[in-house]
Design a protein around this motif. Structure first.
Motif, PDB file in Angstrom:
ATOM      1  N   MET A 168       0.673  -1.551   0.084  1.00 31.54           N
ATOM      2  CA  MET A 168       0.024   0.045  -0.018  1.00 31.54           C
ATOM      3  C   MET A 168       0.749   1.332  -0.082  1.00 31.54           C
ATOM      4  SD  MET A 168      -3.448  -0.763   1.937  1.00 31.54           S
ATOM      5  CE  MET A 168      -2.587  -0.959   3.650  1.00 31.54           C
ATOM      6  N   ILE A 169       1.683   1.155   0.799  1.00 31.75           N
ATOM      7  CA  ILE A 169       3.028   2.510   0.833  1.00 31.75           C
ATOM      8  C   ILE A 169       3.276   2.536  -0.941  1.00 31.75           C
ATOM      9  CG2 ILE A 169       5.260   3.238   1.511  1.00 31.75           C
ATOM     10  CD1 ILE A 169       4.478   2.027   4.222  1.00 31.75           C
ATOM     11  N   ALA A 170       3.603   1.272  -1.341  1.00 33.24           N
ATOM     12  CA  ALA A 170       4.388   1.450  -2.846  1.00 33.24           C
ATOM     13  C   ALA A 170       3.103   2.076  -3.929  1.00 33.24           C
ATOM     14  CB  ALA A 170       4.314   0.076  -3.268  1.00 33.24           C
ATOM     15  N   PHE A 171       1.995   1.942  -3.398  1.00 34.64           N
ATOM     16  CA  PHE A 171       0.995   2.690  -4.380  1.00 34.64           C
ATOM     17  C   PHE A 171       0.351   3.984  -3.793  1.00 34.64           C
ATOM     18  CE2 PHE A 171       0.942  -1.551  -6.034  1.00 34.64           C
ATOM     19  CZ  PHE A 171       1.272  -1.511  -7.493  1.00 34.64           C
ATOM     20  N   MET A 172       0.268   4.076  -2.488  1.00 31.77           N
ATOM     21  CA  MET A 172       0.044   5.453  -1.944  1.00 31.77           C
ATOM     22  C   MET A 172       0.906   6.356  -1.623  1.00 31.77           C
ATOM     23  SD  MET A 172      -2.840   3.854   1.073  1.00 31.77           S
ATOM     24  CE  MET A 172      -4.314   2.791   0.508  1.00 31.77           C
ATOM     25  N   GLY A 173       2.005   5.945  -1.502  1.00 37.76           N
ATOM     26  CA  GLY A 173       3.280   6.864  -1.130  1.00 37.76           C
ATOM     27  C   GLY A 173       3.057   7.355   0.249  1.00 37.76           C
ATOM     28  N   TYR A 174       3.056   8.577   0.349  1.00 35.91           N
ATOM     29  CA  TYR A 174       3.185   9.305   1.634  1.00 35.91           C
ATOM     30  C   TYR A 174       1.616   8.910   2.671  1.00 35.91           C
ATOM     31  CZ  TYR A 174       2.026  13.084   5.198  1.00 35.91           C
ATOM     32  OH  TYR A 174       1.657  13.780   6.345  1.00 35.91           O
ATOM     33  N   GLY A 175       0.450   8.799   1.734  1.00 36.25           N
ATOM     34  CA  GLY A 175      -0.654   8.129   2.293  1.00 36.25           C
ATOM     35  C   GLY A 175      -0.834   7.090   3.070  1.00 36.25           C
ATOM     36  N   GLY A 176       0.190   6.300   2.485  1.00 41.80           N
ATOM     37  CA  GLY A 176       0.115   4.676   3.400  1.00 41.80           C
ATOM     38  C   GLY A 176       0.832   4.764   4.579  1.00 41.80           C
ATOM     39  N   SER A 177       1.495   6.076   4.821  1.00 44.60           N
ATOM     40  CA  SER A 177       2.123   6.093   5.980  1.00 44.60           C
ATOM     41  C   SER A 177       1.024   6.102   7.585  1.00 44.60           C
ATOM     42  CB  SER A 177       2.828   7.450   6.338  1.00 44.60           C
ATOM     43  OG  SER A 177       2.209   8.507   6.153  1.00 44.60           O
ATOM     44  N   VAL A 178      -0.292   6.213   7.167  1.00 42.82           N
ATOM     45  CA  VAL A 178      -1.047   6.129   8.260  1.00 42.82           C
ATOM     46  C   VAL A 178      -1.276   4.723   8.916  1.00 42.82           C
ATOM     47  CG1 VAL A 178      -2.839   7.687   7.143  1.00 42.82           C
ATOM     48  CG2 VAL A 178      -2.998   5.287   6.792  1.00 42.82           C
ATOM     49  N   PHE A 179      -0.787   3.698   8.356  1.00 41.07           N
ATOM     50  CA  PHE A 179      -0.544   2.233   8.562  1.00 41.07           C
ATOM     51  C   PHE A 179       0.665   2.366   9.636  1.00 41.07           C
ATOM     52  CE2 PHE A 179      -2.961   1.932   4.819  1.00 41.07           C
ATOM     53  CZ  PHE A 179      -4.133   1.220   5.405  1.00 41.07           C
ATOM     54  N   LEU A 180       1.778   2.760   9.337  1.00 40.28           N
ATOM     55  CA  LEU A 180       2.714   2.864  10.086  1.00 40.28           C
ATOM     56  C   LEU A 180       2.683   3.745  11.161  1.00 40.28           C
ATOM     57  CD1 LEU A 180       5.890   3.769   7.648  1.00 40.28           C
ATOM     58  CD2 LEU A 180       5.473   1.571   8.980  1.00 40.28           C
ATOM     59  N   MET A 181       1.792   4.825  11.163  1.00 40.06           N
ATOM     60  CA  MET A 181       1.914   5.687  12.382  1.00 40.06           C
ATOM     61  C   MET A 181       0.701   5.110  13.247  1.00 40.06           C
ATOM     62  SD  MET A 181       1.864   9.532  10.872  1.00 40.06           S
ATOM     63  CE  MET A 181       0.703   9.276   9.697  1.00 40.06           C
ATOM     64  N   GLY A 182      -0.351   4.678  12.635  1.00 41.85           N
ATOM     65  CA  GLY A 182      -1.422   4.267  13.550  1.00 41.85           C
ATOM     66  C   GLY A 182      -1.197   2.783  14.299  1.00 41.85           C
ATOM     67  N   TRP A 183      -0.455   2.002  13.588  1.00 42.29           N
ATOM     68  CA  TRP A 183      -0.154   0.808  14.193  1.00 42.29           C
ATOM     69  C   TRP A 183       0.872   0.791  15.273  1.00 42.29           C
ATOM     70  CZ3 TRP A 183      -0.551  -2.587   9.027  1.00 42.29           C
ATOM     71  CH2 TRP A 183      -2.019  -2.805   8.924  1.00 42.29           C
ATOM     72  N   THR A 184       1.883   1.504  14.921  1.00 40.96           N
ATOM     73  CA  THR A 184       3.024   1.577  15.895  1.00 40.96           C
ATOM     74  C   THR A 184       2.357   2.752  17.186  1.00 40.96           C
ATOM     75  OG1 THR A 184       4.429   1.654  13.986  1.00 40.96           O
ATOM     76  CG2 THR A 184       5.351   2.264  16.349  1.00 40.96           C
ATOM     77  N   GLY A 185       1.776   3.795  17.054  1.00 38.12           N
ATOM     78  CA  GLY A 185       1.371   4.633  18.118  1.00 38.12           C
ATOM     79  C   GLY A 185       0.233   3.669  18.691  1.00 38.12           C
ATOM     80  N   GLY A 186      -0.558   2.978  18.327  1.00 42.59           N
ATOM     81  CA  GLY A 186      -1.489   2.031  19.044  1.00 42.59           C
ATOM     82  C   GLY A 186      -1.018   1.210  20.050  1.00 42.59           C
ATOM     83  N   TYR A 187       0.299   0.832  19.481  1.00 43.65           N
ATOM     84  CA  TYR A 187       1.073  -0.205  20.478  1.00 43.65           C
ATOM     85  C   TYR A 187       1.540   0.657  21.652  1.00 43.65           C
ATOM     86  CZ  TYR A 187       3.840  -3.760  22.270  1.00 43.65           C
ATOM     87  OH  TYR A 187       4.249  -4.668  22.871  1.00 43.65           O
ATOM     88  N   VAL A 188       2.161   1.775  21.460  1.00 47.71           N
ATOM     89  CA  VAL A 188       2.334   2.731  22.542  1.00 47.71           C
ATOM     90  C   VAL A 188       1.545   2.924  23.606  1.00 47.71           C
ATOM     91  CG1 VAL A 188       3.539   4.762  23.324  1.00 47.71           C
ATOM     92  CG2 VAL A 188       4.419   3.589  21.264  1.00 47.71           C
ATOM     93  N   LEU A 189       0.184   3.375  23.051  1.00 42.32           N
ATOM     94  CA  LEU A 189      -1.104   3.576  23.821  1.00 42.32           C
ATOM     95  C   LEU A 189      -1.466   2.238  24.665  1.00 42.32           C
ATOM     96  CD1 LEU A 189      -3.974   5.017  21.731  1.00 42.32           C
ATOM     97  CD2 LEU A 189      -2.603   5.958  23.644  1.00 42.32           C
ATOM     98  N   LEU A 190      -1.241   1.148  23.876  1.00 41.48           N
ATOM     99  CA  LEU A 190      -1.660  -0.208  24.555  1.00 41.48           C
ATOM    100  C   LEU A 190      -0.703  -0.430  25.782  1.00 41.48           C
ATOM    101  CD1 LEU A 190      -2.911  -2.918  24.595  1.00 41.48           C
ATOM    102  CD2 LEU A 190      -1.388  -3.731  22.883  1.00 41.48           C
ATOM    103  N   ALA A 191       0.472  -0.505  25.516  1.00 39.80           N
ATOM    104  CA  ALA A 191       1.797  -0.836  26.444  1.00 39.80           C
ATOM    105  C   ALA A 191       1.674   0.351  27.930  1.00 39.80           C
ATOM    106  CB  ALA A 191       3.138  -0.452  25.774  1.00 39.80           C
ATOM    107  N   LEU A 192       1.183   1.624  27.453  1.00 43.42           N
ATOM    108  CA  LEU A 192       1.246   2.565  28.719  1.00 43.42           C
ATOM    109  C   LEU A 192      -0.041   2.718  29.330  1.00 43.42           C
ATOM    110  CD1 LEU A 192       3.026   5.567  27.015  1.00 43.42           C
ATOM    111  CD2 LEU A 192       3.939   3.920  28.598  1.00 43.42           C
ATOM    112  N   LEU A 193      -1.268   2.489  28.465  1.00 44.94           N
ATOM    113  CA  LEU A 193      -2.420   2.773  29.208  1.00 44.94           C
ATOM    114  C   LEU A 193      -3.239   1.495  29.805  1.00 44.94           C
ATOM    115  CD1 LEU A 193      -3.586   5.756  27.082  1.00 44.94           C
ATOM    116  CD2 LEU A 193      -2.442   5.969  29.237  1.00 44.94           C
ATOM    117  N   LEU A 194      -2.991   0.359  28.946  1.00 39.22           N
ATOM    118  CA  LEU A 194      -3.993  -0.608  29.258  1.00 39.22           C
ATOM    119  C   LEU A 194      -3.360  -1.882  29.819  1.00 39.22           C
ATOM    120  CD1 LEU A 194      -5.913  -0.712  25.933  1.00 39.22           C
ATOM    121  CD2 LEU A 194      -6.540   0.393  28.309  1.00 39.22           C
ATOM    122  N   ALA A 195      -2.236  -2.299  29.400  1.00 42.18           N
ATOM    123  CA  ALA A 195      -1.550  -3.678  29.465  1.00 42.18           C
ATOM    124  C   ALA A 195      -1.025  -4.003  31.144  1.00 42.18           C
ATOM    125  CB  ALA A 195      -0.347  -3.975  28.622  1.00 42.18           C
TER     126      ALA A 195
END
Length: 578
Positions: free
Chosen positions: A66-93
């Motif tokens: 998706m990054i190959a075809f969306m370019g910069y737009g595909g970065s939402v997956f990188l930011m969202g999935w990694t940022g969510g992991y930080v949320l999970l590690a700090l606020l819930l787990a």
């Protein structure tokens, strides 16, 4: 070609044999083994297992595509999935580990003192997990159909059988040790081709740096500038500035993926497998490092795959490749139906443009980019075989984790927790295995009829988790007064409005021809796409829950005391209490 087939069989079936051996060695003998691996996993082992659980077929196969075809737009997956992991590690787990229960619905039952809340949580969990599994099954089918040269359906069947053997036999214990092996396979399969291709294109062996380097041809042109030139010449949007459906949609998409990630039950469950809260925090740190090893390479893989694809089809500017002279990898992917060419102007050459009237590459499935990338770059056959094994490891590891989440929610939460409280441990274990078998069959059927490409399907799953489970967990930990009635109302309204919106655009239960509004931008609410709507659903969940709380009054004093205790650092019980 035969050499490649041999290497592929060795890599794929060799790794399968390893998974089966581990599952047999670590087979579950008790419900504690089956649900939380006996609570004895070390932080480093858990970090690697979380990394494998996390990096699904969507991460391994689809994200770079998706990054190959969306370019910069595909970065939402990188930011969202990694940022969510930080949320999970700090606020819930850490808080949920301190509470010390097997499953997410069990935590919700304790916190909201309500069987209804537990049933609603089970329903939300099953809907989100099944949607997520569809993406994994598509990944399994795509990888098998190409590399073992079998029909997509047969490939899917083989994948289902492999997961069934080690997930049903080993439970969480078998899955954990298998995922550690799968993580190692995956990380080598993803980074080795990236190092080769980065060296080829830029002379820099580190793909993360290669992405920002100049090309190795001595022209002095930067790789991303060259890619921008190539794609804009053909009428596509500029690679480095193309955002995903506007700024509001980009923001909503990232938020939806972040909070959906933090609400995914199969990852939260992993934190119950370690012996203490301290170990839960440490395993979160290890997991973040394990995930970063793959996630920081993905943008480079996406950009380099796109450049290689464009250079293959148009080796010299203005001179297109003759279809008769297409390379072997092109023919191989054509057999799977995931790559299609149609000679519209009859000149026998391949025109690949952004204009649908003149574009002759009528289908380039995004999910093939990572798997095809080593062959496009003419890498050695053993590297191509390794990528096949890695793609399958990614899909199988996440599918197993999700199946366990579904199985435990039905056998432990619905059957043992509500319907038959006197169920013996032996029968609960049997029920868990039967439910998992049924879930594999259902997910296999859905994998044969998937809604959209793998990562898009997964984005829907994250949206459903974001709108239902995440707000309930957050309010359960950080709002002492939140009552059961208010939480149930919030969960139902959050997932309800998200599913309504998704079904309006994608079809009821994703059945073609039943979408009221069509998947069209002009009909989107504030320009927010269905895949990004989880953020709105979560907001509705919070608003409804707090509105109902004002009318119905706060939670009882003993529940407020329990929440207070959960927030205080201190001794923790093993996650084996029923």
């Amino acid at each position: 070609m035969e050499e490649l087939k041999l290497y592929t069989y060795i890599a794929v079936f060799g790794t399968f044999a390893l998974y089966f051996a581990i599952a047999w060695w670590a087979r579950a003998g008790s419900t504690s083994d089956f649900y939380v691996a006996g609570g004895g996993i070390t932080p480093l082992q858990n970090g690697m297992a979380i990394g494998a659980d996390w990096m699904s077929a969507a991460s391994f196969i689809s994200m770079a595509g998706m990054i190959a075809f969306m370019g910069y737009g595909g970065s939402v997956f990188l930011m969202g999935w990694t940022g969510g992991y930080v949320l999970l590690a700090l606020l819930l787990a850490p808080y949920m580990r301190k509470h010390g229960k097997f499953t997410v619905p069990e935590f919700i039952f304790d916190r909201y003192y309500s069987k209804t809340a537990r049933v609603v949580a089970v329903a939300c969990l099953i809907i989100a997990s099944l949607t997520y599994i569809i993406g994994q099954m598509k990944g399994v089918g795509v990888a098998f159909s190409r590399f073992l040269e079998v029909d997509y359906g047969i490939g899917l069947g083989i994948g289902m059988f492999v997961v069934w053997v080690y997930a049903v036999l080993g439970g969480m214990k078998g899955i954990t040790y298998t995922q550690i092996a799968q993580y190692v396979v995956m990380i080598f399969a993803y980074t080795i081709p990236a190092v080769f291709i980065s060296l080829q294109l830029t002379g820099n062996p580190i793909p993360q740096l290669g992405l920002g380097s100049t090309l190795a041809d001595g022209s002095g042109v930067y790789l991303l500038d060259k890619l921008d030139m190539v794609v804009t010449d053909l009428g596509f949007k500029e690679y480095t500035t193309d955002n995903l459906g506007g700024t509001v949609n980009m923001f909503a998409y990232t938020i939806s993926l972040m909070i959906g990630t933090a609400g995914l039950p199969h990852v939260i469950m992993r934190f119950f497998t370690v012996p203490s809260v301290q170990a839960a925090r440490a395993s979160a740190g290890y997991a973040l490092v394990c995930i970063a090893l793959l996630y920081t390479v993905a943008p480079a893989v996406g950009a380099m795959a796109r450049l290689n694809l464009m250079n293959t089809i148009e080796p010299v500017a203005g001179q297109n490749l003759e279809y008769a002279e297409r390379p072997q990898w092109f023919k191989d992917w054509e057999k799977t139906g995931l790559l299609k060419y149609e000679d519209k102007n009859g000149d026998g050459r391949i025109q690949y443009t952004a204009d649908a009237k003149t574009n002759e590459m009528v289908k380039v499935d995004r999910d093939i980019m990572v798997l095809a990338n080593p062959a496009i770059a003419n890498l050695p056959n053993w590297v191509i075989a390794l990528v096949a094994a890695g793609g399958l490891a990614a899909a199988l590891s996440t599918a197993a984790g999700l199946l366990l989440a579904i199985s435990s929610s039905i056998s432990h939460d619905l059957m043992k927790g509500i319907l038959t409280p006197d169920l013996s441990e032996k029968n609960e274990l049997l029920a868990g295995r039967v439910v998992m078998t049924i879930a594999i069959i259902v997910s296999g059927y859905l994998g044969l009829n998937p809604p959209g490409f793998a990562a898009g399907t997964v984005a829907l799953a994250f949206g459903l988790a974001a709108s239902s489970i995440f707000p309930a967990l957050m309010m359960g930990i950080f709002s002492k007064k939140m009552s059961g009635t208010a939480a149930v109302a919030g969960m139902c309204s959050g997932i309800g409005i998200t599913m309504l919106y998704v079904f309006q655009h994608k079809g009821i239960m994703f059945i073609p021809g039943t979408s009221f509004l069509g998947d069209m931008g002009p009909n989107w609410f504030f320009g927010i796409s269905p895949n990004a709507f989880g953020a709105v659903g979560a907001l509705v969940n919070f608003i409804v829950a707090f509105a109902v709380l004002r009318v119905t009054g706060p939670a009882p004093a003993h529940i407020q005391a329990m929440v207070e205790n959960m927030r205080i650092p201190g001794n923790v019980s093993a996650a084996h209490d029923h």
